[in-house]
Design an enzyme around this catalytic site. Structure first.
Site, PDB file in Angstrom:
ATOM      1  N   ASP A 172      99.313  56.333 -18.212  1.00  0.00           N
ATOM      2  CA  ASP A 172      97.996  56.434 -17.312  1.00  0.00           C
ATOM      3  C   ASP A 172      97.233  56.986 -15.649  1.00  0.00           C
ATOM      4  OD1 ASP A 172      98.159  55.274 -14.994  1.00  0.00           O
ATOM      5  OD2 ASP A 172      97.367  53.108 -15.202  1.00  0.00           O
TER       6      ASP A 172
ATOM      7  N   HIS B 198     100.690  55.986   2.027  1.00  0.00           N
ATOM      8  CA  HIS B 198     100.363  56.848   1.097  1.00  0.00           C
ATOM      9  C   HIS B 198      99.533  57.727   1.076  1.00  0.00           C
ATOM     10  CE1 HIS B 198      98.210  59.195  -3.087  1.00  0.00           C
ATOM     11  NE2 HIS B 198      99.498  58.036  -3.807  1.00  0.00           N
TER      12      HIS B 198
HETATM   13  C1  UD1 Z   1      97.733  59.131  -8.708  1.00  0.00           C
HETATM   14  C2  UD1 Z   1      96.955  58.392 -10.261  1.00  0.00           C
HETATM   15  C3  UD1 Z   1      97.314  57.504 -10.114  1.00  0.00           C
HETATM   16  C4  UD1 Z   1      98.556  56.598 -10.020  1.00  0.00           C
HETATM   17  C5  UD1 Z   1      98.671  57.603  -7.991  1.00  0.00           C
HETATM   18  C6  UD1 Z   1     100.699  57.085  -7.814  1.00  0.00           C
HETATM   19  C7  UD1 Z   1      95.117  59.518 -11.138  1.00  0.00           C
HETATM   20  C8  UD1 Z   1      93.736  59.643 -11.656  1.00  0.00           C
HETATM   21  N1  UD1 Z   1      95.626  59.008 -10.541  1.00  0.00           N
HETATM   22  O1  UD1 Z   1      96.388  58.735  -7.524  1.00  0.00           O
HETATM   23  O2  UD1 Z   1      96.683  56.270 -11.365  1.00  0.00           O
HETATM   24  O3  UD1 Z   1      98.373  54.996  -9.355  1.00  0.00           O
HETATM   25  O4  UD1 Z   1      98.234  58.655  -7.914  1.00  0.00           O
HETATM   26  O5  UD1 Z   1     100.144  57.273  -5.728  1.00  0.00           O
HETATM   27  O6  UD1 Z   1      96.137  59.991 -11.603  1.00  0.00           O
HETATM   28  N2  UD1 Z   1      99.372  63.705  -1.750  1.00  0.00           N
HETATM   29  C9  UD1 Z   1      99.449  64.570  -1.714  1.00  0.00           C
HETATM   30  N3  UD1 Z   1     101.263  64.559  -1.385  1.00  0.00           N
HETATM   31  C10 UD1 Z   1     101.453  63.657  -2.742  1.00  0.00           C
HETATM   32  C11 UD1 Z   1     101.205  63.476  -3.245  1.00  0.00           C
HETATM   33  C12 UD1 Z   1      99.400  63.200  -3.088  1.00  0.00           C
HETATM   34  O7  UD1 Z   1      99.191  64.846  -0.103  1.00  0.00           O
HETATM   35  O8  UD1 Z   1     102.898  63.741  -2.944  1.00  0.00           O
HETATM   36  C13 UD1 Z   1      97.724  63.557  -1.780  1.00  0.00           C
HETATM   37  C14 UD1 Z   1      96.224  64.791  -1.859  1.00  0.00           C
HETATM   38  O9  UD1 Z   1      95.654  65.667  -1.086  1.00  0.00           O
HETATM   39  C15 UD1 Z   1      95.948  64.746  -3.525  1.00  0.00           C
HETATM   40  C16 UD1 Z   1      95.292  63.432  -2.879  1.00  0.00           C
HETATM   41  O10 UD1 Z   1      96.727  62.759  -2.255  1.00  0.00           O
HETATM   42  O11 UD1 Z   1      94.696  65.709  -3.589  1.00  0.00           O
HETATM   43  C17 UD1 Z   1      95.665  62.366  -4.406  1.00  0.00           C
HETATM   44  O12 UD1 Z   1      96.322  62.241  -5.428  1.00  0.00           O
HETATM   45  P1  UD1 Z   1      95.682  62.339  -6.661  1.00  0.00           P
HETATM   46  O13 UD1 Z   1      97.100  62.362  -7.884  1.00  0.00           O
HETATM   47  O14 UD1 Z   1      95.141  62.856  -7.282  1.00  0.00           O
HETATM   48  O15 UD1 Z   1      95.287  60.268  -6.764  1.00  0.00           O
HETATM   49  P2  UD1 Z   1      96.124  59.705  -6.502  1.00  0.00           P
HETATM   50  O16 UD1 Z   1      95.632  58.555  -6.000  1.00  0.00           O
HETATM   51  O17 UD1 Z   1      97.309  59.461  -5.809  1.00  0.00           O
HETATM   52  N1  UDP Z   2     107.152  53.490  -4.239  1.00  0.00           N
HETATM   53  C1  UDP Z   2     108.542  53.869  -3.580  1.00  0.00           C
HETATM   54  N2  UDP Z   2     107.957  54.415  -2.482  1.00  0.00           N
HETATM   55  C2  UDP Z   2     107.023  54.144  -1.997  1.00  0.00           C
HETATM   56  C3  UDP Z   2     105.484  53.448  -2.489  1.00  0.00           C
HETATM   57  C4  UDP Z   2     106.522  53.090  -3.407  1.00  0.00           C
HETATM   58  O1  UDP Z   2     108.945  54.492  -4.126  1.00  0.00           O
HETATM   59  O2  UDP Z   2     106.956  54.240  -0.256  1.00  0.00           O
HETATM   60  C5  UDP Z   2     107.688  53.177  -5.922  1.00  0.00           C
HETATM   61  C6  UDP Z   2     107.100  51.782  -6.010  1.00  0.00           C
HETATM   62  O3  UDP Z   2     108.215  50.916  -6.380  1.00  0.00           O
HETATM   63  C7  UDP Z   2     106.659  51.667  -7.593  1.00  0.00           C
HETATM   64  C8  UDP Z   2     106.450  53.203  -7.741  1.00  0.00           C
HETATM   65  O4  UDP Z   2     106.596  53.950  -6.462  1.00  0.00           O
HETATM   66  O5  UDP Z   2     107.801  52.010  -8.386  1.00  0.00           O
HETATM   67  C9  UDP Z   2     104.398  53.007  -7.153  1.00  0.00           C
HETATM   68  O6  UDP Z   2     103.834  54.058  -7.234  1.00  0.00           O
HETATM   69  P1  UDP Z   2     102.421  54.170  -7.189  1.00  0.00           P
HETATM   70  O7  UDP Z   2     102.230  53.025  -5.896  1.00  0.00           O
HETATM   71  O8  UDP Z   2     102.022  55.376  -6.722  1.00  0.00           O
HETATM   72  O9  UDP Z   2     101.880  54.208  -8.417  1.00  0.00           O
HETATM   73  P2  UDP Z   2     100.842  53.083  -9.401  1.00  0.00           P
HETATM   74  O10 UDP Z   2     101.783  52.002  -9.271  1.00  0.00           O
HETATM   75  O11 UDP Z   2     100.135  52.269  -8.601  1.00  0.00           O
HETATM   76  O12 UDP Z   2     100.327  53.774 -10.492  1.00  0.00           O
END
Ligand code: UD1
Ligand code: UDP
Length: 370
Positions: A93, A239
């Site tokens: 999603d 995160h």
């Molecule tokens: C995204 C997904 C969400 C998922 C989550 C898992 C969408 C809309 N949201 O949300 O469904 O649950 O990922 O974690 O697709 N960032 C870093 N390094 C990384 C990852 C993120 O710096 O490796 C920071 C960046 O500033 C980035 C921000 O996090 O702009 C947000 O990342 P984004 O993928 O837009 O949203 P998530 O909240 O991570």
């Molecule tokens: N996870 C990980 N390292 C972390 C936190 C979560 O490998 O520090 C794994 C966790 O086991 C799960 C996945 O990441 O499989 C969940 O991802 P996240 O919470 O980013 O996204 P969501 O599941 O809410 O979409």
């Protein structure tokens, strides 16, 4: 076959499937990462030893949904022109899954949707994931639902053809990770707080709909709990989203039994789940993994599209209400009966054979069309 993904959870859930396809020589398997996440995606690629054929590298600090959607979609056009896939796989999603499906639809390429049919029935929670998943589902040709409930959700939207109830690939990933940890005999988790035999609460939180005040309430609840339970360790791999890191660091960094650590690699993280007493989270994947390891999950959401854990009695919705988080967590920490009632291993999401089932289905479809 082209796999498109971009974030940590998609990578974890698609990695064992990509491995399964790579093992079967009949498939020409290509991987495209949007790089919606950078570091958190690379952690997973490195653990599963997956080398993308295309890396769109779109992540920007504090990106908006518009950034991800527009930049990713434009770059995907070129990938399709170069790769000319016969079928595209997207998972779940995220905005990457939505634009991956949209790009495939624009190019009239078949779409396989992994983890199809989850619905919260609230378009703003999870936001924007509920609508992303729905849109991807309505563009998809093959629907791999993890549970019977998901199949029913699709049927209610008149999606009845090529729907397969196969379980969730996350359980395949979990089993792979556990097996590797067992084989290796150790992980990189070398924290002092793991050495004192204290009970441990494992926390993750990152949902967009909770940014601002709800997130501050979550932090306040953790603060209250950490002061009330000085002999419990609260472990929070934070995160990388700045909207998460700012309140968490501001409100929780001064507490000696709250451990704010960097996101963990997958094997280290699943070992943390195993070592935990309770999981407090708003993550989707964690709601699926923790029940399989017999850990009670308090879900910091008002609604969830994963009701199977709640119905099995291993997960409970606590929203972002400070008092409710504190009271439900206290109940589990103080009342052994209440704890034991929730701490039972159930596996509504699969048995580790999901990837093989998906590959079998695709194999049959494509051998019949040739
Ligand atoms: C995204 C997904 C969400 C998922 C989550 C898992 C969408 C809309 N949201 O949300 O469904 O649950 O990922 O974690 O697709 N960032 C870093 N390094 C990384 C990852 C993120 O710096 O490796 C920071 C960046 O500033 C980035 C921000 O996090 O702009 C947000 O990342 P984004 O993928 O837009 O949203 P998530 O909240 O991570
Ligand atoms: N996870 C990980 N390292 C972390 C936190 C979560 O490998 O520090 C794994 C966790 O086991 C799960 C996945 O990441 O499989 C969940 O991802 P996240 O919470 O980013 O996204 P969501 O599941 O809410 O979409």
């Amino acid at each position: 076959m082209l796999f498109i993904f971009g974030t940590r959870p998609e990578a974890i859930k698609l990695a064992p499937l990509i491995k399964e396809f790579q093992r079967r020589s009949q498939f020409d398997t290509k991987v495209c990462v949007t790089g919606q996440h950078r570091q958190m995606l690379d952690q997973v690629l490195s653990f599963f030893e997956i080398k993308p054929d295309y890396d769109l590298d779109i992540m920007q600090a504090d990106q908006t949904l518009f950034d991800v959607t527009a930049n990713g979609l434009k770059k995907l056009e070129k990938v399709f022109d170069d790769c000319k896939p016969e079928c595209v796989f997207v998972q779940g999603d995220t905005t990457t899954s939505f634009i991956g499906a949209l790009a495939a639809y624009y190019k009239k390429v078949k779409i396989a949707h992994i983890e199809a049919g989850l619905r919260s029935h609230n378009k703003y929670s999870p936001f924007p994931e509920e609508v992303n998943r729905k849109l991807a589902g309505h563009m998809a040709d093959f629907h791999f639902a993890p549970t019977e409930q998901a199949v029913q959700h699709l049927a209610l939207e008149n999606i009845r053809s090529h729907v397969y109830n196969v379980g969730n690939t996350v359980i395949d990933a979990l089993f792979l990770g556990l097996e590797q940890n067992k084989k290796k005999g150790h992980t990189k988790n070398n924290y002092d707080f793991l050495k004192n035999n204290h009970r441990m609460v494992l926390i993750t939180g990152h949902r967009r709909e909770s940014f601002g005040k709800p997130f501050e309430d979550i932090c306040e609840a953790i603060r209250t709990l950490s002061l009330r339970y000085a002999d419990v360790e609260f472990v929070y791999p934070v995160h990388l989203n700045p909207n998460v890191r700012e309140p968490v660091n501001r409100l929780l960094s001064d507490l000696s039994n709250v451990h704010l650590i960097e996101p963990l690699e997958y094997p280290e993280f699943i070992e943390m789940i195993e070592k935990s007493t309770i999981v407090l989270t708003d993550s989707g994947g964690l709601q699926e993994e923790a029940p399989s390891l017999g850990k009670p999950v308090l879900v910091m959401r008002e609604v969830t599209e994963r009701m199977e854990g709640v119905e099995a009695g291993t997960a409970k919705l606590v929203g972002t209400d400070k008092n409710l988080i504190v009271s439900e967590m206290s109940k589990l920490l103080d009342d052994k009966m209440a704890y034991d009632k929730m701490a039972k291993a159930v596996n509504p999401y699969g048995d580790g054979s999901t990837c093989a089932k998906i590959a079998d289905v695709i194999s049959t479809i494509y051998s019949n069309t040739k």
